[in-house]
Design a protein around this motif. Structure first.
Motif, PDB file in Angstrom:
ATOM      1  N   VAL A 131       0.841  -1.210   0.000  1.00 35.67           N
ATOM      2  CA  VAL A 131       0.000   0.000   0.000  1.00 35.67           C
ATOM      3  C   VAL A 131       0.874   1.258   0.000  1.00 35.67           C
ATOM      4  N   GLU A 132       1.960   1.208   0.773  1.00 30.24           N
ATOM      5  CA  GLU A 132       2.877   2.365   0.798  1.00 30.24           C
ATOM      6  C   GLU A 132       3.501   2.603  -0.574  1.00 30.24           C
ATOM      7  N   GLY A 134       2.261   2.532  -3.575  1.00 27.67           N
ATOM      8  CA  GLY A 134       1.476   3.161  -4.646  1.00 27.67           C
ATOM      9  C   GLY A 134       0.193   2.411  -4.937  1.00 27.67           C
ATOM     10  N   ASP A 135      -0.140   2.315  -6.248  1.00 29.46           N
ATOM     11  CA  ASP A 135      -1.435   1.728  -6.602  1.00 29.46           C
ATOM     12  C   ASP A 135      -1.286   0.462  -7.439  1.00 29.46           C
ATOM     13  N   ARG A 136      -0.087  -0.130  -7.459  1.00 27.47           N
ATOM     14  CA  ARG A 136       0.112  -1.378  -8.205  1.00 27.47           C
ATOM     15  C   ARG A 136       1.239  -2.183  -7.580  1.00 27.47           C
ATOM     16  N   CYS A 137       1.260  -3.467  -7.825  1.00 24.13           N
ATOM     17  CA  CYS A 137       2.367  -4.308  -7.339  1.00 24.13           C
ATOM     18  C   CYS A 137       2.360  -5.615  -8.109  1.00 24.13           C
ATOM     19  N   ARG A 373      -7.718  -5.203   2.617  1.00 22.16           N
ATOM     20  CA  ARG A 373      -6.828  -4.066   2.370  1.00 22.16           C
ATOM     21  C   ARG A 373      -6.925  -3.539   0.941  1.00 22.16           C
ATOM     22  N   LEU A 374      -7.115  -4.437  -0.034  1.00 25.13           N
ATOM     23  CA  LEU A 374      -7.142  -4.012  -1.449  1.00 25.13           C
ATOM     24  C   LEU A 374      -8.428  -4.513  -2.102  1.00 25.13           C
ATOM     25  N   TYR A 377      -8.879  -4.670  -6.066  1.00 24.30           N
ATOM     26  CA  TYR A 377      -7.715  -5.010  -6.898  1.00 24.30           C
ATOM     27  C   TYR A 377      -8.145  -5.681  -8.211  1.00 24.30           C
ATOM     28  N   THR A 401      -3.422  -3.974 -10.007  1.00 23.37           N
ATOM     29  CA  THR A 401      -3.600  -2.550  -9.682  1.00 23.37           C
ATOM     30  C   THR A 401      -4.703  -2.486  -8.643  1.00 23.37           C
ATOM     31  N   PHE A 402      -4.682  -1.408  -7.836  1.00 27.23           N
ATOM     32  CA  PHE A 402      -5.706  -1.308  -6.785  1.00 27.23           C
ATOM     33  C   PHE A 402      -5.963   0.146  -6.458  1.00 27.23           C
TER      34      PHE A 402
END
Ligand code: HEM
Length: 402
Positions: A131-132, A134-137, A373-374, A377, A401-402
């Protein structure tokens, strides 16, 4: 001789099952269906193995170690009488029974419940970082890849600093080349690195230092004697590999399958209490472990074919779990309402997965926290990268992406 169009059609229609062919891995289920219907005792002459694909046959073989021994290996590519580490999983009863008794109670429902808080803490830590960021992982690199190794390492009592190294070696062991059964150098290196790591760790465990299962086993007795170095190494390596890979793959498979079944995902969003049903259906529908290897001990007939003593036999868990003879005409449909209590994703019989309760809890916690949390997503379907191995299915990369 001139090939006729009939010959060409016959060649195109030829039933070939090569578990190492990368082309099979996206969707092995059409081939599994043909194996069950057309060749329930299938012989691959090039790689010299039988494959059993019907549920009844796979289950029966799992419960008959006298005919289908584990002692010559549970992986096709490392089959043979001289198994490097004579550990639990390559023993038959009665030797297996004594060893299994030693570890049978390490993942009781109570112990698994105790591990849940630690698992949630670990999963939450990864999600905080995601979450720290950004908006993707990449869900595999950032969550589903590392967290099961953290959990099993905590169980064994391996220091946190060593976990990335252990994971790297364990991942290497599964590397395969397209269509090839032979173990690539990287896979062998991964195995020997794990042997070296646990050999170096062993003396302090023998002295009773450290904590966790690795120390407990070094102090334990089997049939009135301490475990040998090989037995202790065997346990540690088995736990590290079995506890990490399959659970890692289960969670990513769950996310990927759910992303393609939005109506089922909506049910979980509305009622997270249904997540355990989803985990069970993912295990059936897309088992992380697609097959186990056994060796026939006697000549015997099956479906009109003769399996000879010494022959390799693959028990196709992935095919058995889609058998319409057991799961009905909708066997190929992902349906969390199914409550598939008969799936054999964790094997069957004496070797039934020791970590099944742990794996189920880990998957549930990861899916619960992911949803919390997401919640919105989305999987980037064009960017996901499949993991290729012999018997393990999963993802190398699952960008969201979330
Ligand atoms: C989705 C996750 C998992 C799947 C699909 C899975 C699958 C399996 C299967 C199919 C077997 C039977 C092997 C055979 O009959 O030759 C097995 C055995 C085993 N599994 Fe798992 N496993 C999972 C997670 C775990 C975890 C988290 C652990 C934790 C340590 C674990 C430890 C073991 C051990 C020690 C055995 C050998 C048991 C014996 O030989 O008596 N597994 N697993």
């Amino acid at each position: 001789m001139v090939a006729t169009s009939d010959d060409t059609a016959a060649a195109a229609d030829e039933l070939v099952y090569n578990p190492y062919a990368f082309s099979l891995h996206d969707d092995p289920f059409a081939v599994y269906g043909r194996l069950r219907d057309e060749a329930p005792a299938y012989w691959n002459d090039e790689l010299r193995f039988w494959a059993l694909s019907r549920y009844e046959d796979v289950q029966q073989a799992f419960r008959d170690p006298a005919t289908y021994t584990s002692t010559e290996g549970i992986a096709l590519e490392s089959r043979g009488p001289n198994q490097t580490l004579q550990t639990l999983i390559v023993l038959d009863p009665p030797e297996h029974t004594a060893m299994r008794k030693l570890v049978n109670r390490i993942f009781t429902p109570r112990r698994v419940a105790e591990l849940e808080a630690e698992t949630r803490r670990i999963v939450t830590g990864y999600l905080d970082r995601i979450v720290e960021g950004g908006d993707r992982c990449d869900l595999v690199a950032d969550l589903t890849g590392p967290f099961p190794m953290d959990v099993i390492s905590a169980v064994l009592g391996m220091p946190e600093a060593d976990r990335p190294e252990l994971r790297h070696h364990a991942d290497q062991i599964l590397i395969r080349e397209d269509g090839q059964m032979a173990l690539p150098a990287a896979a062998l290196e991964g195995f020997f690195e794990l042997v070296r790591y646990f050999s170096d760790d062993l003396p302090q465990r023998r002295r009773g230092e450290g904590h966790g299962l690795a120390t407990d086993l070094a102090q334990a007795q089997v049939e009135g004697r301490p475990l040998t170095d090989d037995e202790l190494l065997g346990f540690s390596i088995l736990f590290i590999i079995a506890g990490h890979e399959t659970t890692t793959k289960l969670v990513a498979n769950a996310v990927e399958v759910l992303s393609r079944h939005p109506e089922q995902r909506a049910i979980l969003a509305a009622d997270p209490g249904r997540i355990p049903d989803a985990v069970e259906e993912v295990l059936r529908f897309w088992s992380s472990t697609q097959y186990m290897h056994r060796t026939a001990t006697v000549d015997h007939e099956l479906h009109g074919r003769t399996i000879h003593a010494g022959d390799s036999v693959l028990l196709l868990i992935g095919a058995a779990n889609r058998d319409d003879r057991i799961f009905g005409p909708t066997a190929d449909r992902f349906d969390i309402d199914r409550r598939p209590d008969r799936h054999i994703a964790f094997g069957y019989g004496a070797h039934y997965c020791l970590g099944a309760g742990l794996a189920r809890m880990e998957a549930r916690v990861a899916l619960e926290e992911l949803q919390r949390r997401l919640p919105g997503y989305e999987v980037d379907q064009d960017a996901k990268v499949r993991f290729h191995s012999g018997n393990v299915t999963g993802w190398v990369s699952l960008p969201i992406t979330f």
